[in-house]
Design a protein around this motif. Structure first.
Motif, PDB file in Angstrom:
ATOM      1  N   CYS A 293       0.826  -1.210   0.000  1.00 29.28           N
ATOM      2  CA  CYS A 293       0.000   0.000   0.000  1.00 29.28           C
ATOM      3  C   CYS A 293       0.859   1.259   0.000  1.00 29.28           C
ATOM      4  CB  CYS A 293      -0.924  -0.003   1.211  1.00 29.28           C
ATOM      5  SG  CYS A 293      -2.195  -1.279   1.149  1.00 29.28           S
ATOM      6  N   SER A 294       2.106   1.139   0.479  1.00 26.31           N
ATOM      7  CA  SER A 294       2.986   2.311   0.516  1.00 26.31           C
ATOM      8  C   SER A 294       3.300   2.823  -0.884  1.00 26.31           C
ATOM      9  CB  SER A 294       4.284   1.963   1.251  1.00 26.31           C
ATOM     10  OG  SER A 294       4.953   0.876   0.618  1.00 26.31           O
ATOM     11  N   LEU A 295       3.131   1.992  -1.910  1.00 29.37           N
ATOM     12  CA  LEU A 295       3.348   2.448  -3.281  1.00 29.37           C
ATOM     13  C   LEU A 295       2.324   3.503  -3.679  1.00 29.37           C
ATOM     14  CD1 LEU A 295       4.074  -0.989  -4.991  1.00 29.37           C
ATOM     15  CD2 LEU A 295       5.710   0.878  -4.692  1.00 29.37           C
ATOM     16  N   LEU A 296       1.145   3.423  -3.068  1.00 35.00           N
ATOM     17  CA  LEU A 296       0.083   4.376  -3.384  1.00 35.00           C
ATOM     18  C   LEU A 296       0.237   5.601  -2.490  1.00 35.00           C
ATOM     19  CD1 LEU A 296      -2.881   1.843  -3.748  1.00 35.00           C
ATOM     20  CD2 LEU A 296      -1.451   2.847  -5.554  1.00 35.00           C
ATOM     21  N   SER A 297       1.272   6.379  -2.756  1.00 33.37           N
ATOM     22  CA  SER A 297       1.541   7.590  -1.986  1.00 33.37           C
ATOM     23  C   SER A 297       0.473   8.638  -2.266  1.00 33.37           C
ATOM     24  CB  SER A 297       2.912   8.155  -2.357  1.00 33.37           C
ATOM     25  OG  SER A 297       2.925   8.551  -3.723  1.00 33.37           O
ATOM     26  N   ASP A 298       0.524   9.725  -1.557  1.00 33.48           N
ATOM     27  CA  ASP A 298      -0.494  10.762  -1.726  1.00 33.48           C
ATOM     28  C   ASP A 298      -0.509  11.282  -3.161  1.00 33.48           C
ATOM     29  OD1 ASP A 298      -2.497  12.461  -0.296  1.00 33.48           O
ATOM     30  OD2 ASP A 298      -1.207  14.065  -1.067  1.00 33.48           O
ATOM     31  N   GLY A 299       0.672  11.488  -3.751  1.00 31.97           N
ATOM     32  CA  GLY A 299       0.737  11.970  -5.121  1.00 31.97           C
ATOM     33  C   GLY A 299       0.211  10.956  -6.124  1.00 31.97           C
ATOM     34  N   VAL A 300       0.524   9.680  -5.896  1.00 29.54           N
ATOM     35  CA  VAL A 300       0.020   8.620  -6.773  1.00 29.54           C
ATOM     36  C   VAL A 300      -1.497   8.518  -6.665  1.00 29.54           C
ATOM     37  CG1 VAL A 300       0.014   6.131  -7.188  1.00 29.54           C
ATOM     38  CG2 VAL A 300       2.174   7.319  -6.731  1.00 29.54           C
ATOM     39  N   ARG A 301      -2.015   8.625  -5.459  1.00 27.33           N
ATOM     40  CA  ARG A 301      -3.471   8.538  -5.266  1.00 27.33           C
ATOM     41  C   ARG A 301      -4.185   9.715  -5.937  1.00 27.33           C
ATOM     42  NH1 ARG A 301      -2.012   7.712   0.099  1.00 27.33           N
ATOM     43  NH2 ARG A 301      -3.124   9.614   0.715  1.00 27.33           N
ATOM     44  N   ASP A 302      -3.501  10.830  -6.096  1.00 25.33           N
ATOM     45  CA  ASP A 302      -4.093  11.969  -6.798  1.00 25.33           C
ATOM     46  C   ASP A 302      -4.218  11.722  -8.296  1.00 25.33           C
ATOM     47  OD1 ASP A 302      -4.639  13.610  -4.681  1.00 25.33           O
ATOM     48  OD2 ASP A 302      -2.741  14.699  -4.772  1.00 25.33           O
ATOM     49  N   SER A 303      -3.261  10.977  -8.870  1.00 31.11           N
ATOM     50  CA  SER A 303      -3.202  10.880 -10.337  1.00 31.11           C
ATOM     51  C   SER A 303      -3.763   9.586 -10.902  1.00 31.11           C
ATOM     52  CB  SER A 303      -1.750  11.036 -10.804  1.00 31.11           C
ATOM     53  OG  SER A 303      -0.937   9.988 -10.306  1.00 31.11           O
ATOM     54  N   ILE A 304      -3.702   8.488 -10.171  1.00 29.37           N
ATOM     55  CA  ILE A 304      -4.025   7.195 -10.764  1.00 29.37           C
ATOM     56  C   ILE A 304      -5.521   7.088 -11.048  1.00 29.37           C
ATOM     57  CG2 ILE A 304      -4.315   5.950  -8.557  1.00 29.37           C
ATOM     58  CD1 ILE A 304      -2.820   3.608  -9.985  1.00 29.37           C
ATOM     59  N   ARG A 305      -5.825   6.689 -12.310  1.00 30.64           N
ATOM     60  CA  ARG A 305      -7.211   6.573 -12.747  1.00 30.64           C
ATOM     61  C   ARG A 305      -7.639   5.115 -12.931  1.00 30.64           C
ATOM     62  NH1 ARG A 305      -8.052   7.735 -17.436  1.00 30.64           N
ATOM     63  NH2 ARG A 305      -5.943   8.016 -18.284  1.00 30.64           N
ATOM     64  N   CYS A 306      -6.680   4.246 -13.237  1.00 27.92           N
ATOM     65  CA  CYS A 306      -7.001   2.846 -13.500  1.00 27.92           C
ATOM     66  C   CYS A 306      -5.983   1.962 -12.807  1.00 27.92           C
ATOM     67  CB  CYS A 306      -7.009   2.582 -15.015  1.00 27.92           C
ATOM     68  SG  CYS A 306      -7.286   0.854 -15.468  1.00 27.92           S
ATOM     69  N   LEU A 307      -6.453   1.025 -12.001  1.00 30.12           N
ATOM     70  CA  LEU A 307      -5.585   0.083 -11.291  1.00 30.12           C
ATOM     71  C   LEU A 307      -6.051  -1.341 -11.600  1.00 30.12           C
ATOM     72  CD1 LEU A 307      -3.329  -0.576  -9.249  1.00 30.12           C
ATOM     73  CD2 LEU A 307      -5.028  -0.333  -7.427  1.00 30.12           C
ATOM     74  N   GLN A 308      -5.158  -2.120 -12.239  1.00 30.25           N
ATOM     75  CA  GLN A 308      -5.456  -3.510 -12.561  1.00 30.25           C
ATOM     76  C   GLN A 308      -4.353  -4.385 -11.981  1.00 30.25           C
ATOM     77  OE1 GLN A 308      -6.804  -4.403 -16.612  1.00 30.25           O
ATOM     78  NE2 GLN A 308      -6.826  -2.217 -17.071  1.00 30.25           N
ATOM     79  N   LEU A 309      -4.732  -5.266 -11.084  1.00 27.00           N
ATOM     80  CA  LEU A 309      -3.782  -6.163 -10.439  1.00 27.00           C
ATOM     81  C   LEU A 309      -4.157  -7.611 -10.744  1.00 27.00           C
ATOM     82  CD1 LEU A 309      -3.443  -4.538  -6.881  1.00 27.00           C
ATOM     83  CD2 LEU A 309      -1.982  -4.181  -8.887  1.00 27.00           C
ATOM     84  N   THR A 310      -3.132  -8.410 -11.103  1.00 25.13           N
ATOM     85  CA  THR A 310      -3.344  -9.829 -11.393  1.00 25.13           C
ATOM     86  C   THR A 310      -2.248 -10.632 -10.709  1.00 25.13           C
ATOM     87  OG1 THR A 310      -4.306  -9.296 -13.556  1.00 25.13           O
ATOM     88  CG2 THR A 310      -3.564 -11.553 -13.227  1.00 25.13           C
ATOM     89  N   PHE A 311      -2.658 -11.706 -10.041  1.00 17.12           N
ATOM     90  CA  PHE A 311      -1.736 -12.634  -9.395  1.00 17.12           C
ATOM     91  C   PHE A 311      -0.850 -11.959  -8.357  1.00 17.12           C
ATOM     92  CE2 PHE A 311      -1.852 -14.998 -13.669  1.00 17.12           C
ATOM     93  CZ  PHE A 311      -3.018 -15.640 -13.310  1.00 17.12           C
ATOM     94  N   CYS A 312      -1.442 -11.535  -7.273  1.00 14.12           N
ATOM     95  CA  CYS A 312      -0.676 -10.987  -6.153  1.00 14.12           C
ATOM     96  C   CYS A 312      -1.605 -10.922  -4.957  1.00 14.12           C
ATOM     97  CB  CYS A 312      -0.113  -9.600  -6.488  1.00 14.12           C
ATOM     98  SG  CYS A 312      -1.364  -8.315  -6.708  1.00 14.12           S
ATOM     99  N   ALA A 313      -1.069 -10.466  -3.832  1.00 18.34           N
ATOM    100  CA  ALA A 313      -1.879 -10.196  -2.643  1.00 18.34           C
ATOM    101  C   ALA A 313      -1.945  -8.686  -2.442  1.00 18.34           C
ATOM    102  CB  ALA A 313      -1.271 -10.874  -1.421  1.00 18.34           C
ATOM    103  N   PHE A 314      -3.085  -8.230  -1.926  1.00 15.59           N
ATOM    104  CA  PHE A 314      -3.293  -6.789  -1.738  1.00 15.59           C
ATOM    105  C   PHE A 314      -4.143  -6.625  -0.476  1.00 15.59           C
ATOM    106  CE2 PHE A 314      -5.386  -2.733  -3.619  1.00 15.59           C
ATOM    107  CZ  PHE A 314      -4.469  -1.946  -2.953  1.00 15.59           C
ATOM    108  N   HIS A 315      -3.598  -5.882   0.491  1.00 13.59           N
ATOM    109  CA  HIS A 315      -4.280  -5.775   1.784  1.00 13.59           C
ATOM    110  C   HIS A 315      -4.480  -4.309   2.181  1.00 13.59           C
ATOM    111  CE1 HIS A 315      -3.665 -10.052   2.079  1.00 13.59           C
ATOM    112  NE2 HIS A 315      -2.337  -9.912   2.059  1.00 13.59           N
TER     113      HIS A 315
END
Length: 493
Positions: A163-185
């Motif tokens: 989740c640390s990858l989704l910093s405040d600046g990233v959360r402002d800009s990202i419009r589409c998030l597609q994740l395959t084959f991983c864990a996300f909490h």
């Protein structure tokens, strides 16, 4: 980049300069004249018109990544703009089409190090490759930076997306998030994703509570797609998702209940016997559903709870329940597709029960020369424009159903009758087409279905309706040249 790694990609200025020096090709001349060829001995130097650097950079950004990389090898100007190329698609096909997988991680490492903070779209597919697992953290830390808009990652089943990858600046800009084959909490402390409109999760280890926390932080979300997310048994979609219009939950085998309170949902796709509750059903326009006895379920339950449906796709892997005639119907339905899986209908199933009730054996109408077709009371489906029946056969009740649809749908523009049950046809590109074997029983039934269409359905189809019969050419009886089928009334696939 790892020691010993080599790459033909313009990873470093010196590597690209060497290639460019050999090319005798220059870009960015100070001359404003049109392109011209200037001969120097045995070589030609191509001089392109002068353009400001930002225009060259924009032109370069519109190229596919492979073409942009090659251009950077030929031009110092394009080499500079390569470092700012906004769209990166990193996978075995683009990076190692003819080489061993050993260079794969080296090339990813080199490219990402030379695009520090410049990617707006990143597609990274390591396809569960074990050798890449130790490097994923470093790659994402380099590539996922403020300004990124689309992030599509196919990672490793053991990898935990931080989740640390989704910093405040990233959360402002990202419009589409597609994740395959991983864990996300994700948890509530993640913070708002202010621009996220599309969230696609496939094969992701995430619980229902974690997903709800993520949704509560995604207030402008428009699309939510879940595939094979088998840690979720209960999904709650909060009412604060005012913009959510599309929901797809497929092959989530542990999913039992969906409670959706989003007020503007208009499209839903579901597989399995999931119980779902919708806060607002009048907005529903598009439905796709795969489940046992789906035809029975749709006929009995959906007209009253989704009365404004315009498009419906029903796929069943087990259908054995007939239902009585009901007064409710889909008044706004325009497009209907019924997909019938091979061998899943009981011999006594009566297709006519979709609209009428009377006991009937699953007998071929072709073998009964004195067959009498049942008629419906006067019904009208004025909005229905497209009907497709996959798995069409010569069963008398199915022919009766088709005749009733044709008669009742005054605005029908397209009728597709697929006698090969979809999966039996050839697929793929012309140079790599795969044709699955077709049994003799299917071929014989396909021929009987074609005869039934010609004998009982064809003359009932309005001239404004395109009738398409999908089957094998050699499985259909020859028709005379003056027949409507030969004259182009039908389309044969």
């Amino acid at each position: 980049m790892e020691e010993g790694c080599s790459s033909n990609w313009p990873a470093t200025p010196c590597a690209a300069t060497t290639t460019a020096d050999k090319s005798n090709c220059t870009v960015g001349s100070t001359n404003n004249s049109p392109s011209e060829q200037v001969g120097h001995g045995d070589s030609l130097i191509y001089s392109l018109p002068y353009l400001p650097e930002d225009i060259w950079r924009h032109i370069h950004s519109l190229m596919p990544m492979s073409a942009a990389a090659r251009a950077a090898c030929l031009s110092h100007s394009f080499l500079n703009s390569w470092r700012f190329h906004p769209n990166l698609s990193l996978n075995f096909k683009t990076l190692c089409p003819r080489t061993s997988r050993g260079n794969f991680k080296c090339k990813i490492d080199s490219i990402l190090r030379n695009h520090l903070g410049t990617a707006k779209l990143l597609k990274l597919n390591v396809a569960d490759e074990d050798s890449t697992y130790p490097y994923i953290d470093r790659w994402l830390e380099v590539a996922v930076t403020p300004g990124i808009e689309e992030l599509t990652l196919t990672l490793h089943k053991k990898y935990i997306f931080a989740c640390s990858l989704l910093s405040d600046g990233v959360r402002d800009s990202i419009r589409c998030l597609q994740l395959t084959f991983c864990a996300f909490h994700p948890m509530a402390e993640l913070g708002p994703l202010r621009s996220l409109t599309k969230l696609h999760l496939c094969g992701v280890h995430i619980t229902g509570d974690e997903l709800e926390s993520l949704l509560l932080n995604s207030l402008v979300l428009e699309q939510l797609r879940l595939n094979v997310c088998n840690k979720i048994s209960f999904l709650k979609i909060p009412c604060v998702l005012q913009h959510l219009s599309c929901l797809s939950v497929m092959a989530c085998h542990r999913m039992q209940v969906i409670v959706c309170e989003a007020p503007n949902l208009s499209s839903i796709s579901l597989s399995g016997g999931i119980k779902f509750s919708l806060g607002e059903t009048l907005t529903m326009k598009v439905l796709s559903m795969i489940r046992p006895n789906v035809v029975c379920y749709a006929r009995a339950q959906l007209p009253s709870i989704m009365p404004n449906l315009e498009s419906m796709v029903l796929s069943s892997d087990s259908e054995a329940v007939n239902i009585p005639m009901l007064p409710t119907k889909f008044l706004c339905l325009k497009h209907l597709t019924i997909q019938i899986a091979r061998g899943t209908f009981s011999p006594s199933y009566d297709y006519f029960f979709l609209v009428f009730q009377e006991d009937m054996r699953h007998e071929s109408i072709v073998e009964d020369s004195s067959a009498h077709l049942r008629q419906l009371p006067e019904l009208s489906h004025e909005c229905l424009k497209s009907v497709e029946i996959i798995g069409f056969n010569s069963a008398k009740s199915l022919v009766e159903l088709t005749c009733c649809i044709v008669k009742a749908a005054a605005s029908l523009e397209r009728l597709v009758l697929d006698t090969l049950r979809g999966g039996d046809r050839c697929c793929g590109e012309s140079n790599g087409k795969i044709c699955w074997p077709v049994s003799n029983a299917v071929l014989k039934e396909s021929a009987r279905a074609a005869i039934a269409v010609r004998r009982y359905i064809e003359d009932k189809v309005a001239p404004t309706t395109t009738l398409t019969l999908v089957g094998l050419a050699h499985a259909v009886i020859p028709l005379p040249l003056d027949d409507p089928y030969a004259a182009g009334r039908w389309k044969m696939s």
